[in-house]
Write a protein that holds these residues in place. Structure first.
Motif, PDB file in Angstrom:
ATOM      1  N   GLU A   1      34.919 -22.187  13.075  1.00 23.22           N
ATOM      2  CA  GLU A   1      34.915 -21.794  11.657  1.00 23.22           C
ATOM      3  C   GLU A   1      33.620 -22.182  10.944  1.00 23.22           C
ATOM      4  N   LYS A   2      32.920 -23.184  11.480  1.00 21.18           N
ATOM      5  CA  LYS A   2      31.694 -23.663  10.842  1.00 21.18           C
ATOM      6  C   LYS A   2      30.501 -22.729  11.053  1.00 21.18           C
ATOM      7  N   VAL A   3      30.612 -21.789  12.013  1.00 14.80           N
ATOM      8  CA  VAL A   3      29.492 -20.872  12.286  1.00 14.80           C
ATOM      9  C   VAL A   3      29.944 -19.416  12.421  1.00 14.80           C
ATOM     10  N   GLU A   4      31.224 -19.146  12.221  1.00 13.94           N
ATOM     11  CA  GLU A   4      31.779 -17.830  12.540  1.00 13.94           C
ATOM     12  C   GLU A   4      31.179 -16.682  11.727  1.00 13.94           C
ATOM     13  N   GLU A   5      31.150 -16.807  10.410  1.00 10.90           N
ATOM     14  CA  GLU A   5      30.692 -15.685   9.582  1.00 10.90           C
ATOM     15  C   GLU A   5      29.217 -15.361   9.811  1.00 10.90           C
ATOM     16  N   THR A   6      28.388 -16.388   9.866  1.00 10.84           N
ATOM     17  CA  THR A   6      26.957 -16.154  10.065  1.00 10.84           C
ATOM     18  C   THR A   6      26.675 -15.614  11.454  1.00 10.84           C
ATOM     19  N   SER A   7      27.369 -16.120  12.467  1.00 12.63           N
ATOM     20  CA  SER A   7      27.145 -15.608  13.822  1.00 12.63           C
ATOM     21  C   SER A   7      27.596 -14.163  13.938  1.00 12.63           C
ATOM     22  N   THR A   8      28.688 -13.809  13.254  1.00 11.98           N
ATOM     23  CA  THR A   8      29.133 -12.408  13.251  1.00 11.98           C
ATOM     24  C   THR A   8      28.063 -11.525  12.607  1.00 11.98           C
ATOM     25  N   PHE A   9      27.502 -11.978  11.499  1.00 12.72           N
ATOM     26  CA  PHE A   9      26.435 -11.224  10.836  1.00 12.72           C
ATOM     27  C   PHE A   9      25.232 -11.052  11.759  1.00 12.72           C
ATOM     28  N   LEU A  10      24.836 -12.124  12.438  1.00 10.52           N
ATOM     29  CA  LEU A  10      23.673 -12.044  13.329  1.00 10.52           C
ATOM     30  C   LEU A  10      23.929 -11.083  14.489  1.00 10.52           C
ATOM     31  N   ILE A  11      25.151 -11.060  14.990  1.00  7.79           N
ATOM     32  CA  ILE A  11      25.483 -10.121  16.067  1.00  7.79           C
ATOM     33  C   ILE A  11      25.443  -8.684  15.543  1.00  7.79           C
ATOM     34  N   GLU A  12      25.902  -8.477  14.313  1.00  4.86           N
ATOM     35  CA  GLU A  12      25.906  -7.130  13.736  1.00  4.86           C
ATOM     36  C   GLU A  12      24.493  -6.580  13.544  1.00  4.86           C
ATOM     37  N   ILE A  13      23.538  -7.441  13.212  1.00  4.21           N
ATOM     38  CA  ILE A  13      22.173  -6.953  12.980  1.00  4.21           C
ATOM     39  C   ILE A  13      21.297  -7.054  14.231  1.00  4.21           C
ATOM     40  N   MET A  14      21.893  -7.393  15.361  1.00  3.89           N
ATOM     41  CA  MET A  14      21.114  -7.572  16.589  1.00  3.89           C
ATOM     42  C   MET A  14      20.269  -6.348  16.963  1.00  3.89           C
ATOM     43  N   PRO A  15      20.768  -5.121  16.813  1.00  2.00           N
ATOM     44  CA  PRO A  15      19.908  -3.979  17.159  1.00  2.00           C
ATOM     45  C   PRO A  15      18.577  -3.961  16.403  1.00  2.00           C
ATOM     46  N   VAL A  16      18.578  -4.449  15.179  1.00  6.80           N
ATOM     47  CA  VAL A  16      17.340  -4.494  14.394  1.00  6.80           C
ATOM     48  C   VAL A  16      16.318  -5.415  15.058  1.00  6.80           C
ATOM     49  N   MET A  17      16.799  -6.442  15.750  1.00  8.38           N
ATOM     50  CA  MET A  17      15.904  -7.409  16.396  1.00  8.38           C
ATOM     51  C   MET A  17      15.139  -6.795  17.573  1.00  8.38           C
ATOM     52  N   PHE A  18      15.618  -5.661  18.096  1.00  9.39           N
ATOM     53  CA  PHE A  18      14.948  -5.028  19.225  1.00  9.39           C
ATOM     54  C   PHE A  18      13.821  -4.086  18.793  1.00  9.39           C
ATOM     55  N   ILE A  19      13.684  -3.825  17.524  1.00 11.44           N
ATOM     56  CA  ILE A  19      12.637  -2.917  17.044  1.00 11.44           C
ATOM     57  C   ILE A  19      11.238  -3.427  17.397  1.00 11.44           C
ATOM     58  N   PRO A  20      10.906  -4.707  17.166  1.00 11.04           N
ATOM     59  CA  PRO A  20       9.553  -5.156  17.545  1.00 11.04           C
ATOM     60  C   PRO A  20       9.275  -5.022  19.042  1.00 11.04           C
ATOM     61  N   ALA A  21      10.270  -5.290  19.882  1.00 13.74           N
ATOM     62  CA  ALA A  21      10.067  -5.149  21.328  1.00 13.74           C
ATOM     63  C   ALA A  21       9.826  -3.687  21.688  1.00 13.74           C
ATOM     64  N   SER A  22      10.542  -2.782  21.043  1.00 16.84           N
ATOM     65  CA  SER A  22      10.357  -1.352  21.307  1.00 16.84           C
ATOM     66  C   SER A  22       8.968  -0.893  20.887  1.00 16.84           C
ATOM     67  N   VAL A  23       8.519  -1.362  19.757  1.00 22.39           N
ATOM     68  CA  VAL A  23       7.174  -1.009  19.294  1.00 22.39           C
ATOM     69  C   VAL A  23       6.131  -1.564  20.255  1.00 22.39           C
ATOM     70  N   GLY A  24       6.379  -2.762  20.766  1.00 21.50           N
ATOM     71  CA  GLY A  24       5.459  -3.346  21.750  1.00 21.50           C
ATOM     72  C   GLY A  24       5.380  -2.502  23.011  1.00 21.50           C
ATOM     73  N   LEU A  25       6.517  -1.959  23.456  1.00 21.91           N
ATOM     74  CA  LEU A  25       6.508  -1.067  24.621  1.00 21.91           C
ATOM     75  C   LEU A  25       5.722   0.207  24.333  1.00 21.91           C
ATOM     76  N   LEU A  26       5.922   0.754  23.146  1.00 21.29           N
ATOM     77  CA  LEU A  26       5.169   1.959  22.790  1.00 21.29           C
ATOM     78  C   LEU A  26       3.676   1.667  22.713  1.00 21.29           C
ATOM     79  N   ASP A  27       3.348   0.485  22.253  1.00 29.55           N
ATOM     80  CA  ASP A  27       1.944   0.092  22.117  1.00 29.55           C
ATOM     81  C   ASP A  27       1.265  -0.052  23.482  1.00 29.55           C
ATOM     82  N   SER A  28       2.027  -0.438  24.518  1.00 31.49           N
ATOM     83  CA  SER A  28       1.430  -0.606  25.842  1.00 31.49           C
ATOM     84  C   SER A  28       1.780   0.553  26.774  1.00 31.49           C
TER      85      SER A  28
END
Length: 120
Positions: A50-77
């Motif tokens: 319960e001490k980390v549930e809501e924030t961890s759920t939020f972080l999991i929900e926005i996880m796809p956004v975290m892959f954008i920089p890696a994708s741009v890096g692939l396009l760059d190389s």
């Protein structure tokens, strides 16, 4: 304020993982140390879910956004990747199929084991 406290707990565990990476000279990423620490803390009750549930759920929900920089890096190389795209593609497809198969078999085994335990 609740979300800030939860995020602080998660970041503190991540920071401790970074410190462990610095002290333990193994080829293990600091994030893995952090994940193991968080799992241990949750399993032992040091940190309640319960001490980390809501924030961890939020972080999991926005996880796809975290892959954008890696994708741009692939396009760059793309210039370096162009020559080896087919071997990499084959490796990705083969390993994906293997991981899916192994995961399915392990899941089936666990389900069968739980059914046997219920029937006994």
């Amino acid at each position: 304020m609740k979300y800030l406290k939860q995020f602080f707990i998660i970041m503190l565990i991540s920071f401790i993982g970074e410190v462990l990476k610095w002290f333990i000279p193994l080829p293990i990423p600091a994030s893995i140390y952090g994940l193991i620490l968080m799992l241990t803390a949750l399993c032992t009750g040091i940190i309640k879910v319960e001490k980390v549930e809501e924030t961890s759920t939020f972080l999991i929900e926005i996880m796809p956004v975290m892959f954008i920089p890696a994708s741009v890096g692939l396009l760059d190389s793309w210039g370096e990747l162009r020559d080896i795209i087919f071997p990499i593609g084959a490796i990705i497809i083969i390993t994906t199929i293997v991981v899916m198969g192994v995961t399915g078999k392990i899941t089936q085994g666990i389900i069968r084991m739980e059914k046997r335990e219920k029937n006994e």
